[in-house]
Design a protein around this motif. Structure first.
Motif, PDB file in Angstrom:
ATOM      1  N   VAL A 188       0.813  -1.232   0.215  1.00 30.14           N
ATOM      2  CA  VAL A 188       0.019   0.026  -0.040  1.00 30.14           C
ATOM      3  C   VAL A 188       0.839   1.361   0.100  1.00 30.14           C
ATOM      4  O   VAL A 188       0.596   2.088  -0.777  1.00 30.14           O
ATOM      5  CB  VAL A 188      -0.937  -0.026   1.303  1.00 30.14           C
ATOM      6  N   ALA A 189       1.748   1.144   0.893  1.00 30.67           N
ATOM      7  CA  ALA A 189       2.774   2.479   1.044  1.00 30.67           C
ATOM      8  C   ALA A 189       3.388   2.704  -0.538  1.00 30.67           C
ATOM      9  O   ALA A 189       3.841   3.673  -0.906  1.00 30.67           O
ATOM     10  CB  ALA A 189       3.795   2.019   2.239  1.00 30.67           C
ATOM     11  N   ARG A 190       3.915   1.511  -1.067  1.00 26.15           N
ATOM     12  CA  ARG A 190       4.703   1.707  -2.304  1.00 26.15           C
ATOM     13  C   ARG A 190       3.731   2.309  -3.385  1.00 26.15           C
ATOM     14  O   ARG A 190       3.914   3.073  -4.038  1.00 26.15           O
ATOM     15  CB  ARG A 190       5.300   0.304  -2.767  1.00 26.15           C
ATOM     16  N   GLN A 191       2.117   1.798  -3.450  1.00 19.19           N
ATOM     17  CA  GLN A 191       1.309   2.094  -4.296  1.00 19.19           C
ATOM     18  C   GLN A 191       1.081   3.802  -4.191  1.00 19.19           C
ATOM     19  O   GLN A 191       0.892   4.426  -5.340  1.00 19.19           O
ATOM     20  CB  GLN A 191       0.121   1.541  -4.223  1.00 19.19           C
ATOM     21  N   ALA A 192       1.158   4.445  -2.926  1.00 18.35           N
ATOM     22  CA  ALA A 192       1.021   5.541  -2.368  1.00 18.35           C
ATOM     23  C   ALA A 192       2.392   6.723  -2.853  1.00 18.35           C
ATOM     24  O   ALA A 192       2.204   7.778  -2.313  1.00 18.35           O
ATOM     25  CB  ALA A 192       0.611   5.689  -1.205  1.00 18.35           C
ATOM     26  N   GLY A 193       3.371   5.983  -3.424  1.00 21.60           N
ATOM     27  CA  GLY A 193       4.459   6.801  -3.574  1.00 21.60           C
ATOM     28  C   GLY A 193       5.661   6.944  -2.314  1.00 21.60           C
ATOM     29  O   GLY A 193       6.455   7.765  -2.426  1.00 21.60           O
ATOM     30  N   ILE A 194       5.348   5.974  -1.136  1.00 19.61           N
ATOM     31  CA  ILE A 194       6.245   5.925  -0.220  1.00 19.61           C
ATOM     32  C   ILE A 194       7.547   5.281  -0.368  1.00 19.61           C
ATOM     33  O   ILE A 194       7.350   4.149  -1.014  1.00 19.61           O
ATOM     34  CB  ILE A 194       5.722   5.596   1.118  1.00 19.61           C
ATOM     35  N   SER A 195       8.812   5.715  -0.243  1.00 17.68           N
ATOM     36  CA  SER A 195       9.971   4.966  -0.507  1.00 17.68           C
ATOM     37  C   SER A 195       9.886   3.804   0.625  1.00 17.68           C
ATOM     38  O   SER A 195       9.367   3.795   1.294  1.00 17.68           O
ATOM     39  CB  SER A 195      10.934   6.072  -0.222  1.00 17.68           C
ATOM     40  N   SER A 196      10.599   2.967   0.005  1.00 18.79           N
ATOM     41  CA  SER A 196      10.831   1.585   0.653  1.00 18.79           C
ATOM     42  C   SER A 196      11.513   1.801   1.888  1.00 18.79           C
ATOM     43  O   SER A 196      11.140   1.196   3.127  1.00 18.79           O
ATOM     44  CB  SER A 196      11.518   0.550  -0.120  1.00 18.79           C
ATOM     45  N   GLU A 197      12.408   2.611   2.118  1.00 16.16           N
ATOM     46  CA  GLU A 197      13.211   2.918   3.345  1.00 16.16           C
ATOM     47  C   GLU A 197      12.304   3.676   4.135  1.00 16.16           C
ATOM     48  O   GLU A 197      12.083   3.336   5.556  1.00 16.16           O
ATOM     49  CB  GLU A 197      14.086   3.968   2.997  1.00 16.16           C
TER      50      GLU A 197
END
Length: 260
Positions: free
Chosen positions: A178-187
């Motif tokens: 979900v975070a990745r889809q929202a543009g949040i970096s993996s770190e």
């Protein structure tokens, strides 16, 4: 100025110019199982809700649309719906078979009217009851504490994943997706995921839940508007027009045109 706080599981703080109305605020809160609006003192608007409460998704999306139409400062805050229900003695409405049957039909009508991508069938009630959104709520809480501007897009992705794509939101890999889809970096996503087990995040979610109960919340979605220092709670998905009237704004339907 108007302040509105929405208690929810997934929402973001949005800033915009707004006119000054002396001693007038509207706020909203968020809950871990559902997204809803809740009141908080000050010049802003904040909604709160839950990821698993079916009515929170439409309400949260509509309020996000209205943040560019009404003179409000919309803030999304997560709260734990289970804690609210336990403290108030409330029970899930779908536990009553006839009501569950009605809710299934009603949600489909709501999805069409509010123009939100919700897919649901009779078997989904077991899926909902068997899914925990606590981890997601804590993830949103950690995000709110460190990156408040990201709350809205991440919350939306949680909702879409669960209610439209019918995928899991409880497991760590699902939260990271979900975070990745929202543009949040993996770190950053990994850092936020590690934060959900910390006392700071757990206590913040607990405090927000207790605040929602203090204002009279007994379920989600719920919104609180402050006028001349007096908070007013609005519960349910069919109170947006009434909320607008209370704060002196006009209801323009579920998909209003932004002000030019």
């Amino acid at each position: 100025m108007w302040s509105f706080r929405f208690f929810r599981v997934l929402w973001q703080h949005a800033e915009k110019p707004f006119r000054t109305i002396p001693n007038t605020t509207a706020e909203g809160l968020i809950c871990s199982a559902c997204l809803m609006p809740w009141p908080v003192p000050g010049p802003h608007t904040a909604p709160q809700g839950s990821l698993l409460t079916h009515r929170c998704f439409p309400v949260s999306q509509v309020l996000c649309r209205y943040q560019h139409v009404w003179d409000i400062d919309l803030r999304l805050r997560p709260a734990f719906l289970g804690g609210v229900m336990q403290a108030t003695g409330n029970k899930p409405p779908a536990m009553l078979p006839k009501r569950a049957e009605y809710m299934l039909k009603d949600l489909k009508r709501m999805a069409k009217y509010y123009q939100v991508p919700v897919k649901i069938s009779g078997s989904d009630f077991q899926r909902i009851l068997g899914t925990s959104s606590l981890g997601a709520m804590r993830f949103i809480t950690a995000l709110q504490m460190t990156q408040p501007a990201r709350v809205e897009p991440v919350s939306r992705e949680f909702w879409v994943r669960f209610w439209s794509q019918r995928e899991d939101i409880s497991q760590p890999e699902s939260i990271l997706a979900v975070a990745r889809q929202a543009g949040i970096s993996s770190e950053l996503a990994q850092k936020l995921l590690e934060m959900i087990s910390t006392p700071e995040v757990k206590n913040r979610l607990k405090e927000t839940t207790e605040e929602a109960i203090k204002y009279g919340a007994f379920g989600m979605p719920a919104a609180v508007a402050h006028l001349h220092g007096e908070p007013q709670l609005f519960f349910g998905s069919d109170r947006l027009e009434l909320l607008g009237n209370f704060i002196g704004e006009k209801w323009l339907g579920p998909v209003p045109s932004p002000k030019m």
